[in-house]
Design an enzyme around this catalytic site. Structure first.
Site: not given
Ligand SMILES: NC(=O)C1=CN([C@@H]2O[C@H](COP(=O)(O)OP(=O)(O)OC[C@H]3O[C@@H](n4cnc5c(N)ncnc54)[C@H](OP(=O)(O)O)[C@@H]3O)[C@@H](O)[C@H]2O)C=CC1
Ligand SMILES: O=C(O)C1=N[C@H](C(=O)O)C[C@H](O)C1
Length: 251
Positions: A142, A146
């Site tokens: 990744h 992440k």
């Molecule tokens: N299930 C799936 O298919 C997928 C899951 N994911 C998951 O989604 C999540 C987000 O991914 P991604 O967008 O890349 O991550 P990012 O770090 O880019 O975004 C996370 C967001 O959440 C905010 N945040 C952090 N802490 C808090 C808090 N305590 N309260 C409220 N908001 C908060 C961050 O703010 P700030 O930047 O100010 O810290 C940021 O805006 C991850 O857990 C990832 O693994 C991602 C892609 C696919």
């Molecule tokens: O954080 C990401 O980017 C992603 N998170 C998910 C995971 O933890 O499996 C899904 C995807 O692989 C992207």
């Protein structure tokens, strides 16, 4: 029109969701949730959802495990169906999800792509057939932003493999040292981080003089955002319960 509350507005996935939902004539974002409310959005963003006056039909959560209690607590209090995509959740969070599903519709998956979920299904069948004589290892790659390791998807795939095995494996997270020879009951899980890789997962079945490698690549974050919108549309028509991608695919 499906009214969405987007959690994790300012994140990488939050931005991708805004684009995908903006192109969908059947959905709109009515409010957002993020720790940082200073976002350039046409909808209000809250860090405290008790201030939120907008009524959403469904919540899509791509945020952070530390945000779980706030966003899930709001979903539970308002009985708003929620799609939880955030990974790195604790056992306590998972217990809350289990309990919440008895009161309102809750969808959770570590990976919203069709490919990974079909792969998980296939692994469940394969693992039993290859049980004897094959060592199983999972490698995930990744981007360097992440937070959690290993990925939720690596754990999802490991659980699918284990579901198919009569003799369950113990997970070994990474391996280093001078005295760490692989034991037969191990299922190794390895995390690589770098650049902008959207997500790659490889499952190795390593036998005597033969190697099976099963690989999935997410080519962009779009696949997850599209999956989240599909899941949200599916979830709003469901009774209280726990839902996942395999259920959506079979629907
Ligand atoms: N299930 C799936 O298919 C997928 C899951 N994911 C998951 O989604 C999540 C987000 O991914 P991604 O967008 O890349 O991550 P990012 O770090 O880019 O975004 C996370 C967001 O959440 C905010 N945040 C952090 N802490 C808090 C808090 N305590 N309260 C409220 N908001 C908060 C961050 O703010 P700030 O930047 O100010 O810290 C940021 O805006 C991850 O857990 C990832 O693994 C991602 C892609 C696919
Ligand atoms: O954080 C990401 O980017 C992603 N998170 C998910 C995971 O933890 O499996 C899904 C995807 O692989 C992207």
């Amino acid at each position: 029109m499906l009214n969405i509350l987007l959690s994790g507005v300012g994140g990488a996935m939050g931005h991708m969701l805004q684009t995908i939902i903006g192109e969908d004539p059947d959905c709109q974002i009515v409010a957002g949730f993020d720790i940082n409310t200073d976002q350039d959005t046409p909808f209000p963003v809250y860090s405290d959802l008790s201030q939120c006056e907008e009524k959403a039909d469904v919540i899509i959560d791509f945020s952070h495990y530390k945000a779980f209690d706030s966003i899930f607590g709001y979903a539970r209090d308002t009985k708003t169906p929620i799609v939880i995509a955030t990974t790195g959740l604790s056992e306590a969070n998972l217990a809350d999800i289990e309990a919440g599903g008895r009161e309102f519709p809750v969808f959770r998956t570590a990976n919203l792509s069709l490919g990974i979920n079909l792969l998980a299904k296939a692994l469940r069948d394969m693992a039993g057939a290859l049980e004897d004589g094959f060592d199983i290892e999972i490698i995930e790659k990744h981007h360097n932003k992440k937070a959690d390791a290993p990925s939720g998807t690596a754990l999802l795939l490991a659980d699918a493999v284990n579901d198919g095995l009569k003799n369950k494996k113990d997970y070994t997270f990474g391996r280093h040292g001078r005295d760490c020879k692989r034991e037969p009951q191990e299922l190794g899980i390895h995390a690589v981080r770098g650049g902008t890789i959207p997500g790659e997962h490889t499952v190795l079945f390593a036998g005597n003089d033969e190697l099976i490698e099963i690989h999935h690549t997410a080519l962009s974050k779009k696949v997850f955002a599209n999956g989240a919108v599909t899941a949200a549309k599916y979830l709003v028509n469901q009774a209280p319960g726990l839902y996942n991608m395999e259920m959506l695919i079979e629907n």
